[in-house]
Design a protein around this motif. Structure first.
Motif, PDB file in Angstrom:
ATOM      1  N   GLN A 148      -5.610   3.289   6.855  1.00 29.24           N
ATOM      2  CA  GLN A 148      -5.895   1.996   5.862  1.00 29.24           C
ATOM      3  C   GLN A 148      -5.311   0.939   6.441  1.00 29.24           C
ATOM      4  O   GLN A 148      -5.742  -0.197   6.329  1.00 29.24           O
ATOM      5  N   THR A 175      -6.821  -2.406   7.628  1.00 29.85           N
ATOM      6  CA  THR A 175      -6.559  -3.937   7.010  1.00 29.85           C
ATOM      7  C   THR A 175      -5.958  -4.895   8.139  1.00 29.85           C
ATOM      8  O   THR A 175      -6.588  -6.068   8.111  1.00 29.85           O
ATOM      9  N   MET A 233      -6.219  -3.178  -7.226  1.00 33.34           N
ATOM     10  CA  MET A 233      -4.898  -3.049  -6.728  1.00 33.34           C
ATOM     11  C   MET A 233      -3.936  -3.066  -7.723  1.00 33.34           C
ATOM     12  O   MET A 233      -3.132  -2.069  -8.117  1.00 33.34           O
ATOM     13  N   ASN A 244       0.903  -1.312  -0.139  1.00 32.58           N
ATOM     14  CA  ASN A 244       0.131  -0.022  -0.015  1.00 32.58           C
ATOM     15  C   ASN A 244       0.665   1.370   0.036  1.00 32.58           C
ATOM     16  O   ASN A 244       0.207   2.269  -0.309  1.00 32.58           O
TER      17      ASN A 244
END
Length: 498
Positions: free
Chosen positions: A277, A281, A434, A236
């Protein structure tokens, strides 16, 4: 047995004119939706001269618009990937086309630079449309056809940017007057709004009798091992760094759209977003990892990571090269007109019509991993060859080298998305999101490199990064046997993937 494998047919060839077959109807319906998103996304490009004149913009303001156009796409692809897995592609594509239509019309009738910049930034959202169709096509086609079908979807849809360049200047002339460009761009928005309703009426998420599998949790990608969780968190980071790079290019260090203080504010917001984030996750994954994941529920996150790297090199380089190639031809070959340079450069994007489907077909026919190795290797060699080009080259030979490189680039993209639907059906949208976002990250990185080096070095840098991708794809596993999905009622379904 549920899933597309059981209901999509067993023929190895696709007859694209057989509209009696439901999956062929779905493919045409879906690639055209993607085509429209690309027309909207790049509708401004061929009309920039008129836009610049109408609003008395500076060169720096025009460059800022081009950067803003891709900024939102990175987070949008991630978010849309989550939403498409949860709500289904039929609703998501319809909503995306309708919202994009309104934004497109807003951009067309903007009267100030601030309004123009805001709508251009928001229109980066339309670039997430690609992700929606990947899930839909993956639902409708069996494993031995899915690469070809995804390639047709991606290649023909991508052609929307070239179609915009070829048609919108003429449409603007047909409307005439100083506002012709506005009506041309707005007309694209109107078509998109109408098509959103058509898509909603005729599209279906799955073949009749098949189950649409959803992830057990939403809010972040679900992984099935602790190693995968740490890898996901690490993967990420480049997306946030790319957004930080875009903010830097819009600051006084680049095109001066906003102040240095604003840039620091955006950087702080991106750090906060990354922390949030990461928490999400962890929250989504920690509990079920502690409890232990059933063997049938596991999937290899390594596959996702490798495809991200491959798409960074393929689509990332395509986006970067398409935006600089006209200028490259103009500055490299003496006496070439701007029109001719644009025409020759368009050969790179034009190849999409054939190259992506070929890459998908190649993957279906000769094996996923082998195809990726050959195509990424060809891409590296192609960019190395382009690095050798100079003003002494015979122009037809230079164009041939560009088209050969372009084939490997776009066929590589087709091969990436031949594998995406075969990893974990319920998360195809998120995996596609992604990988797609990594393509945009690649474009940001390559274009940033270009601002510091000459053209030859730029091509060599892409070739070198493609070699990293080549090493990565050697570790890919060919999808084999079945993937297992558990429906909401608890029944276990096997989907054939190779």
């Amino acid at each position: 047995m549920a899933g597309a494998a059981s209901a999509a047919g067993h023929g190895s060839k696709l007859n694209l004119l057989n509209f009696a077959e439901q999956k062929i109807k779905m493919l045409h319906l879906t690639w055209f939706a993607f085509f429209l998103t690309f027309v909207i996304w790049f509708a401004h490009a061929p009309l920039l001269v008129h836009i610049k004149e109408a609003l008395a913009l500076t060169d720096a303001q025009i460059r800022a618009l081009l950067i803003l156009n891709v900024a939102l796409t990175i987070p949008a692809r991630i978010v849309v990937g989550i939403l498409v897995d949860k709500y289904g592609p039929r609703i998501m594509y319809s909503v995306l086309l309708f919202i994009s239509a309104l934004l497109c019309i807003g951009f067309a009738f903007a009267n100030t630079y601030d309004a123009l910049a805001l709508f251009r930034f928001l229109l980066g959202f339309v670039g997430a449309g690609f992700v929606v169709g990947i899930r839909l096509v993956g639902e409708w086609f069996p494993h031995h056809q899915v690469g070809t079908a995804e390639g047709i979807y991606g290649g023909w849809g991508n052609f929307g940017s070239a179609a915009a360049a070829m048609t919108l200047p003429t449409i603007a002339l047909m409307f005439g007057g100083e506002n012709g460009w506005r009506y041309a761009i707005a007309s694209v928005g109107v078509v998109s709004a109408i098509y959103s309703l058509i898509f909603y009426k005729f599209a279906r998420n799955t073949p009749k009798g098949s189950t649409y599998f959803k992830p057990k949790k939403t809010g972040a990608m679900v992984v099935t091992s602790w190693g995968a969780l740490w890898t996901l968190i690490l993967m990420n980071i480049p997306m946030h760094l790319a957004l930080g790079m875009l903010a830097w290019r819009l600051s006084p260090a680049g095109v001066e759209l906003f102040s240095q203080t604003a840039m620091y504010g955006i950087w702080i917001a991106l750090v906060a977003l990354f922390i949030f984030q990461t928490q999400q996750t962890w929250k989504v994954n920690a509990e079920h990892l502690r409890e232990g994941v059933p063997e049938h529920d596991k999937y290899s996150f390594k596959q996702v990571g490798i495809l991200n790297i491959a798409y960074f090199a393929t689509f990332g380089s395509e986006l970067a090269v398409v935006s600089m190639l006209p200028l490259y031809f103009l500055e490299t070959f003496e006496g070439m007109s701007a029109v001719k340079a644009g025409l020759l450069a368009s050969a790179f994007a034009f190849m999409n019509l054939v190259s992506r489907p070929m890459g998908g077909w190649f993957s279906d026919k000769f094996g996923r991993r082998k195809s990726m190795v050959i195509l990424i290797g060809g891409l590296a060699a192609g960019y190395f060859l382009m690095g050798l080009m100079d003003s002494h080259w015979w122009i037809p030979l230079a164009v041939l080298a560009v088209m050969a490189c372009s084939f490997f680039v776009q066929a590589g993209e087709g091969a990436v998305f031949a594998i995406v639907p075969l990893i974990k059906r319920s998360m195809t949208g998120q995996i596609a999101g992604m990988a797609g976002a990594y393509g945009n990250v690649g474009a940001v990185v390559y274009l940033t490199v270009l601002s510091y080096v000459d053209y030859s070095t730029f091509f060599y840098v892409i070739a070198a990064s493609a070699l990293v991708g080549l090493v990565a794809v050697m570790f890919l596993d060919d999808p084999k046997g079945h993937i297992v999905e558990v429906a909401e009622d608890g029944t276990v379904h096997k989907i054939n993937v190779g």
